[in-house]
Motif scaffolding. Structure first.
Motif, PDB file in Angstrom:
ATOM      1  N   PRO A   8       0.751  -1.296  -0.002  1.00 32.59           N
ATOM      2  CA  PRO A   8       0.031   0.047  -0.137  1.00 32.59           C
ATOM      3  C   PRO A   8       0.913   1.383  -0.134  1.00 32.59           C
ATOM      4  N   ASP A 111      -1.289   9.830   2.114  1.00 32.75           N
ATOM      5  CA  ASP A 111      -2.333  10.249   1.563  1.00 32.75           C
ATOM      6  C   ASP A 111      -2.861   9.076   0.400  1.00 32.75           C
ATOM      7  N   ILE A 112      -3.799   8.905  -0.030  1.00 34.80           N
ATOM      8  CA  ILE A 112      -4.186   7.988  -1.049  1.00 34.80           C
ATOM      9  C   ILE A 112      -4.143   8.640  -2.461  1.00 34.80           C
ATOM     10  N   ASP A 113      -4.180   9.907  -2.563  1.00 41.20           N
ATOM     11  CA  ASP A 113      -4.318  10.464  -3.964  1.00 41.20           C
ATOM     12  C   ASP A 113      -2.689  10.637  -4.470  1.00 41.20           C
ATOM     13  N   HIS A 135       2.401   7.374   0.033  1.00 44.60           N
ATOM     14  CA  HIS A 135       1.319   6.955  -0.637  1.00 44.60           C
ATOM     15  C   HIS A 135       0.612   5.823  -0.211  1.00 44.60           C
ATOM     16  N   ASP A 137      -3.395   3.917   1.821  1.00 39.82           N
ATOM     17  CA  ASP A 137      -4.680   3.866   2.128  1.00 39.82           C
ATOM     18  C   ASP A 137      -4.885   3.905   3.493  1.00 39.82           C
ATOM     19  N   ARG A 139      -7.120   3.452   5.048  1.00 38.59           N
ATOM     20  CA  ARG A 139      -8.096   2.377   5.813  1.00 38.59           C
ATOM     21  C   ARG A 139      -7.119   0.964   6.329  1.00 38.59           C
ATOM     22  N   HIS A 140      -5.984   0.831   6.341  1.00 43.09           N
ATOM     23  CA  HIS A 140      -5.051  -0.342   6.733  1.00 43.09           C
ATOM     24  C   HIS A 140      -4.124   0.354   7.597  1.00 43.09           C
ATOM     25  N   ASP A 175     -16.586   0.163   5.428  1.00 40.94           N
ATOM     26  CA  ASP A 175     -15.102  -0.020   5.945  1.00 40.94           C
ATOM     27  C   ASP A 175     -14.870   0.026   7.057  1.00 40.94           C
ATOM     28  N   GLY A 220     -12.723   7.885  -4.883  1.00 39.48           N
ATOM     29  CA  GLY A 220     -13.301   7.056  -3.863  1.00 39.48           C
ATOM     30  C   GLY A 220     -14.561   6.947  -3.597  1.00 39.48           C
TER      31      GLY A 220
END
Length: 278
Positions: A8, A111-113, A135, A137, A139-140, A175, A220
């Motif tokens: 990730p 950040d995920i972006d 970089h 996510d 959520r993990h 989630d 997202g």
């Protein structure tokens, strides 16, 4: 929580398609008056401003809460910050604010972006020590906290402030946002902290449904406004400092010569700061 990807924290090199859809990080930058956004982000930003004229003030007040919360935590002795969903680290970012109080403060941005991450790496440059951009996510939690660029900056055997400014609304109920928050806090030591703001679904002054509808354009998916009670449940057992869970403008406001339209009642985000006790 969703299953974690294998890597990730892979390098967030933007693909051409990443510029074709607006991102929450870049739209937020536009609403703050920044320069790190594209035409597609400006289009959505203007659509949001037309649908809900208070949205620009909402973004600015959230940014002001970031400054007050980080300053408070730095004065409280925290010198490590994990900024999740950090967006683009433009002027007044977390490490600048923290280092006004604690010059040795260390900050890991996540950040995920990939476009936001690339902008962040460019803005920070190689000479900014004790700061990283990852970089990943959010959520993990386990994977994020194992990312090399996070572990190089933060020592999880010492207190860390977990920052979630205006990002949990992008984690849908499916989630398990409460599980996400707990996943980070359970891996911190006593004395660590949580600072959170969340777009409100029960603010009578704000058309949250219009914002929900327009944010469907984000990769997202649609943002999820939540009530104060829902956010309290997500935060869990964190020991909140005064004034508790309130609208962001009401959290330890600074004295201001000019009062804006949201300063005395509501501001679109609810916010809180608290500590993890042993």
């Amino acid at each position: 929580m969703v299953d974690a990807p294998s890597y990730p924290w892979s390098s967030g090199v933007p693909e051409p398609g990443d510029f074709d859809r607006p991102s929450s990080a870049r739209v937020y930058d536009f609403l703050l008056g920044g320069t790190s956004h594209g035409a597609v982000d400006r289009v959505l930003g203007r659509d949001l401003m037309r649908a809900e004229p208070l949205v620009e003030s909402i973004a600015r007040e959230n940014r002001s809460f970031l400054r007050r919360a980080v300053t408070f935590l730095a004065h409280a002795g925290i010198d490590q910050f994990l900024d999740l969903g950090s967006g683009i680290p433009t002027m007044g970012n977390t490490h600048e604010v923290a280092r006004r109080v604690r010059p040795d403060a260390r900050v890991a941005y996540v950040d995920i972006d990939p476009v936001a991450v690339a902008h962040g790496e460019l803005l920070l440059g190689p000479g900014t020590r004790g700061v990283s951009v990852t970089h990943a996510d959010l959520r993990h939690p386990e994977a994020v906290l194992a990312a090399p660029s996070v572990t190089e900056v933060l020592d999880l055997d010492r207190p860390v402030a977990v920052l979630m400014f205006s990002v949990l609304q992008h984690v849908p109920d499916a989630d398990d946002p409460a599980g996400v928050v707990a996943g980070y806090l359970s891996r911190t030591v006593p004395g660590s902290a949580l600072a959170v703001s969340h777009f409100s679904g029960d603010d009578p002054r704000v058309d949250s449904e219009a914002i929900r509808r327009l944010t469907h354009a984000y990769p997202g998916g649609t943002a999820t406004p939540r009530s104060g009670a829902e956010l309290a449940a997500i935060i869990g057992d964190v020991e909140l400092v005064e004034p508790g869970l309130v609208y962001a403008a009401q959290w330890r406001p600074e004295n201001r010569r000019h009062q804006g339209p949201l300063d005395t009642a509501c501001c679109g985000h609810r916010a809180a700061v608290g500590f993890v006790r042993g």
